[in-house]
Design a protein around this motif. Structure first.
Motif: not given
Length: 339
Positions: A252-274
């Motif tokens: 079982v993986y611990s990540g929730t939809p909310e955590q993956m949304a937070d990760y996505t926002c930070l990934a955008i800030d890091v500079g990811a485009r995909i």
């Protein structure tokens, strides 16, 4: 910009890639030790349903069910002679879903490691690796894949062999590594040096990045250190959905939809485009990530401390904080299934 992925990157600032293949197929009956690629023939409707669920939740890119569909992995299932056909089927299944999406959806032909060890430690020669990947990518191209998506790599030599095969097939390509060992790949490649794996090839990659690994926080730390050189490539971050735990006989993986949304926002800030998810990432997680992309405005890159405060603690220290020795890039290793 003659290829569909380049055109979509020109139209959109950030693209959403899909989630896990293996862990989602386990949810609908895939058994431990069973190759997902065999379901291309026995249960194609379940693979279609997974692609469709990702598209319904906003994916711009779907990866074919072909991660282990190379002759060396398929021989374990007495299917090495069906390599081209299985890859063609994988691409056709994904293509059929993409073509009725009502919007552009990229079909990325998933290409994972051979699972073999390079000479002199093993029997795999560079020439055999190129031909192995060429056979796989040719099948994906015939089935309608838009791009060769080389993923979960750890050795520079294997990345280069796969990229060379893509070029030989006249296919644009993306490559990502798994930086799961003290912030580096298993073979010791630092994120800032990963782009050097394909230096000198006739064609440059469309995107370079990381997938799988040991969780969203570590993925973001890798993103801060990733360098694409002078390739002009977009950055890809495709993290596992939290940390795996063994509960009641299941992973079982611990990540929730909310955590993956937070990760996505930070990934955008890091500079990811995909941005996408790897192991444990369900269509439900992906829907939350889609919303994050659609509502977040890029900010300054976060610090590691800010990443930890938002998404959770690192499993490893960042690569630049670790000094390792004895791992020579380019010797290869046995890769693990994506998702």
């Amino acid at each position: 910009m003659s290829d569909p992925l380049s055109r979509l990157l020109a139209e959109k600032d950030v693209l959403l890639a899909d989630g896990a293949t293996g862990t989602n197929l386990f949810e609908v009956g895939l058994e431990s030790g069973e190759a997902p690629e065999m379901w291309l023939e026995s249960h194609p409707e379940r693979i279609t349903a997974l692609h469709q669920a990702f598209v319904d939740n906003g994916a711009d890119i779907i990866l074919t069910c072909s991660f282990g569909a190379n002759r060396h992995r398929l021989k374990l299932h007495e299917a090495a002679d069906r390599t081209h056909d299985l890859n063609r089927k994988a691409a056709r299944i994904a293509r059929a879903v993409a073509d009725v999406a009502g919007r552009p959806v990229i079909v990325a032909g998933s290409v994972g490691p051979t699972g073999e060890i390079f000479a002199p430690l093993g029997n795999l020669t560079y020439e055999d690796a190129v031909e192995t990947f060429r056979e796989q990518i040719a099948g994906l191209k015939e089935g309608g894949a838009d791009v060769a998506w080389i993923e979960t790599m750890s050795a520079a030599e294997e990345v280069r062999a796969a990229a060379e095969a893509a070029v030989a097939c006249d296919m644009p390509y993306v490559f990502t590594g798994s930086f799961d060992s003290a912030g580096r790949t298993m073979m010791g490649i630092h994120p800032k040096d990963f782009h050097k794996s394909v230096e000198g090839l006739a064609e440059k990659p469309l995107a370079i990045g990381a997938n799988c690994g040991v969780g969203a926080s570590d993925m973001l730390a890798t993103g801060l250190e990733l360098d694409t050189g002078d390739s002009g490539a977009a950055v890809v971050l495709k993290a596992n959905c939290g940390i795996p735990r063994f509960v009641d006989g299941q992973t079982v993986y611990s990540g929730t939809p909310e955590q993956m949304a937070d990760y996505t926002c930070l990934a955008i800030d890091v500079g990811a485009r995909i941005i996408g998810g790897c192991c444990g990432t369900s269509p439900h997680h992906l829907g939350a990530m889609r919303h994050a992309i659609d509502t977040h405005s890029r900010r300054t890159p976060p610090t590691v401390a800010e990443i930890v405060a938002t998404v959770g603690p690192l499993v490893n220290k960042p690569a630049s904080d670790n000094i390792i020795s004895g791992a020579a890039a380019g010797r290869g290793r046995r890769g693990r299934p994506r998702g």
